[in-house]
Design a protein around this motif. Structure first.
Motif, mmCIF file in Angstrom:
data_model
loop_
_atom_site.group_PDB
_atom_site.id
_atom_site.type_symbol
_atom_site.label_atom_id
_atom_site.label_comp_id
_atom_site.label_asym_id
_atom_site.label_seq_id
_atom_site.Cartn_x
_atom_site.Cartn_y
_atom_site.Cartn_z
ATOM 1 N N LEU A 102 51.967 -43.014 -6.912
ATOM 2 C CA LEU A 102 52.005 -42.639 -8.331
ATOM 3 C C LEU A 102 50.740 -43.108 -9.049
ATOM 4 C CD1 LEU A 102 55.770 -43.351 -9.204
ATOM 5 C CD2 LEU A 102 54.711 -41.289 -8.251
ATOM 6 N N ALA A 103 50.260 -44.306 -8.706
ATOM 7 C CA ALA A 103 49.023 -44.817 -9.310
ATOM 8 C C ALA A 103 47.830 -43.954 -8.897
ATOM 9 C CB ALA A 103 48.801 -46.272 -8.899
ATOM 10 N N GLU A 108 47.580 -40.801 -10.968
ATOM 11 C CA GLU A 108 46.925 -41.057 -12.259
ATOM 12 C C GLU A 108 45.413 -41.152 -12.091
ATOM 13 O OE1 GLU A 108 48.037 -41.111 -15.389
ATOM 14 O OE2 GLU A 108 49.862 -40.384 -14.427
ATOM 15 N N ARG A 109 45.008 -41.875 -11.036
ATOM 16 C CA ARG A 109 43.591 -42.166 -10.812
ATOM 17 C C ARG A 109 42.773 -40.897 -10.546
ATOM 18 N NH1 ARG A 109 44.428 -45.789 -6.970
ATOM 19 N NH2 ARG A 109 44.700 -47.483 -8.462
ATOM 20 N N ARG A 147 43.648 -37.732 -11.252
ATOM 21 C CA ARG A 147 43.950 -36.610 -12.146
ATOM 22 C C ARG A 147 42.657 -36.081 -12.775
ATOM 23 N NH1 ARG A 147 48.869 -35.788 -14.074
ATOM 24 N NH2 ARG A 147 49.479 -37.982 -13.954
ATOM 25 N N ASN A 158 40.685 -41.026 -4.281
ATOM 26 C CA ASN A 158 41.431 -42.254 -4.533
ATOM 27 C C ASN A 158 40.743 -43.469 -3.917
ATOM 28 O OD1 ASN A 158 43.722 -43.534 -5.753
ATOM 29 N ND2 ASN A 158 44.479 -43.919 -3.665
ATOM 30 N N THR A 191 49.795 -37.923 -3.041
ATOM 31 C CA THR A 191 49.995 -37.355 -4.386
ATOM 32 C C THR A 191 50.460 -35.909 -4.329
ATOM 33 O OG1 THR A 191 47.654 -36.691 -4.556
ATOM 34 C CG2 THR A 191 48.244 -38.882 -5.402
ATOM 35 N N GLU A 251 53.878 -33.960 -6.744
ATOM 36 C CA GLU A 251 53.421 -32.704 -7.367
ATOM 37 C C GLU A 251 54.260 -31.528 -6.866
ATOM 38 O OE1 GLU A 251 49.044 -32.251 -7.656
ATOM 39 O OE2 GLU A 251 49.329 -30.333 -6.654
#
Lengths: 305, 305
Positions: B9-10, B13-14, B16, B51, B149, B153
């Protein structure tokens, strides 16, 4: 012969489950591609074909169509899916890939005439003899309404777009979308190859007029004049008409493959070419949706031309 | 070296805005394709690359990677996007298309070793000399979390799927997705070519073991053993392991083009091959999502092989 926004919504209900809800890919902030080239039969044309066939009482002789290729593939696909006999007339310019695809779908093929209009004439004559249901490539209300189902679908998927860029040949897709997005505030930009400016010439003349048909997209956008229905809708809707060179279409098609792994035929890349070449320049913050409308192409040419 | 659901999940965000939210196409009721081959650089690998790079403090020497091709393209793409220097080591089996793509992205290329493992060894040696940040093709926590990720999604886009089918080479994508869908009730089916059964052999042996690498998907799934991180995650997650023949992969790739106008490389068609060949048979009503994970292929071969 008039078609309305409500006809588009009714068509969407009618063809649901028969066509795919093709996905949207946002390639950059505010730039969405509607991947309609992933549609059954490789182009948007099945939307209109299913709507026309499902709206009619079918004669013994089945359906008949004339087509530069994609419409023929769509009618053959829809006829097979519905268990209906199909005869397809295609002009001699049609690519071998498309002819092979038609045969694979079980349609009876007649290849005749140098351009679309001549194949269409032969098909009309044959239809008069057999009584088969004609499915026109663009100039029938049910066909326009069917193609238009792409419009509301796209608005749903994008949460509204400021502008939709779409290619024009006979104008069925563009005029259908114009009806489909009526009332949403979405503007339409219609894109044509410089070498087949059917709508551009019609808007200048105040009525559909014949144009010369040539260039890389001739096998799919090669109608020799825009449809009467399409002209009425598009000339009344205040759409913006944009022309793109063959070079811009080739470059856009190559970029779709090289940068995005999207296989498109030349006609399918024409709307994207308007954006990429700067023939259409969005305002700051404008949310643009570009319809990639077909992929019936020899994949060996995706990198080269 | 441990990775968690929260790390995935982190990572989402990173990365995106750096990666695309690739679309999903439902080709039949309950059968969705995740079109990750439309991702930047032509495969899912940019998720892990971004990432890893965005998680680190970057040394002067930039980043270095070894790769059968797709990972190299992804690292080169991410490095260029972030303005970082990249050195890529690729084995000699790598296709000319992929090498040309790497060069076009501005990476410095060294082509060495018969298989991936040898190129990786050379890259590790070079990294020790220069101090460059190594971006592993699969066996690093940040890489696994980045690939994962795709999982959340996909669940969002499909409204939950019963089963996700995904190909395995080194196992970064499959193990990442396993972490990413933890708690959702979604099952994972991992698919490998019969001729590169890295996970299958590891599950049988109780630990990662070397396998022979051959067959049509060797340039992308040709890790000679599954990653340690991937093995730990996948062996603990109770995933189902399925093997497919090269013939099934070739047929699935051809079908993706002929029926759906989707261009995929062989590895990208492997998961779909499990469904198409019957190596995996869904239950009645089961909602299946199939990850099409790469399209870095010569398009001229889409129809033929």
């Amino acid at each position: 012969m008039s078609v309305t926004h409500e006809d588009v919504l009714a068509a969407a209900e009618r063809i649901r489950g028969h066509v795919l809800r093709t996905p949207v890919l946002e390639i950059a902030p505010g730039v969405a591609l509607k991947l309609e080239q992933l549609q059954h039969s490789g182009s948007f044309k099945v939307r209109g074909a299913f709507n026309r066939i499902l709206s009619a009482t079918l004669p013994e002789a089945g359906v008949i169509a004339a087509s530069g290729g994609n419409h023929g593939l769509a009618v053959a696909y829809a006829a097979r899916a519905l268990g209906v006999r199909a005869e397809i007339f295609v002009p001699e310019v049609t690519s071998p890939v498309k002819v092979a695809g038609l045969r694979a779908l079980g349609a009876e093929i007649t290849q005749t005439g140098a351009i679309y209009a001549e194949a269409a004439e032969a098909a009309a004559k044959r239809a008069a003899e057999t009584g088969a249901l004609e499915v026109h490539a663009y100039d029938q209300p049910e066909v326009v309404a069917g193609q238009g189902t792409l419009g509301p679908e796209l608005l749903e998927q994008t949460g509204g777009a400021d502008t939709v860029l779409v290619a024009v040949g006979g104008g069925g897709l563009a005029s259908g979308i114009a009806l489909g997005v009526t009332g949403s505030g979405t503007r339409l930009v219609v894109v044509e190859p410089e070498r087949i400016p059917t709508l551009h010439a019609a808007l200048a003349a105040g009525r559909p007029v014949p144009v010369e048909v040539s260039g890389v997209a001739a096998d799919a956008l090669g109608a020799s004049r825009v449809g009467e229905i399409a002209y009425r809708i598009l000339s009344g809707a205040g759409v913006r008409s944009v022309l793109v060179s063959d070079e811009a279409i080739v470059a856009a098609r190559r970029t779709l493959w090289a940068q995005h792994r999207i296989a498109a035929e030349h006609s399918g890349a024409a709307a994207f070419a308007a954006l990429l070449s700067g023939a259409y320049v969005p305002e700051q913050g404008e949310r643009v949706a570009v319809v990639i409308c077909g992929a019936n192409t020899d994949p060996a040419t995706l990198s080269s031309g």
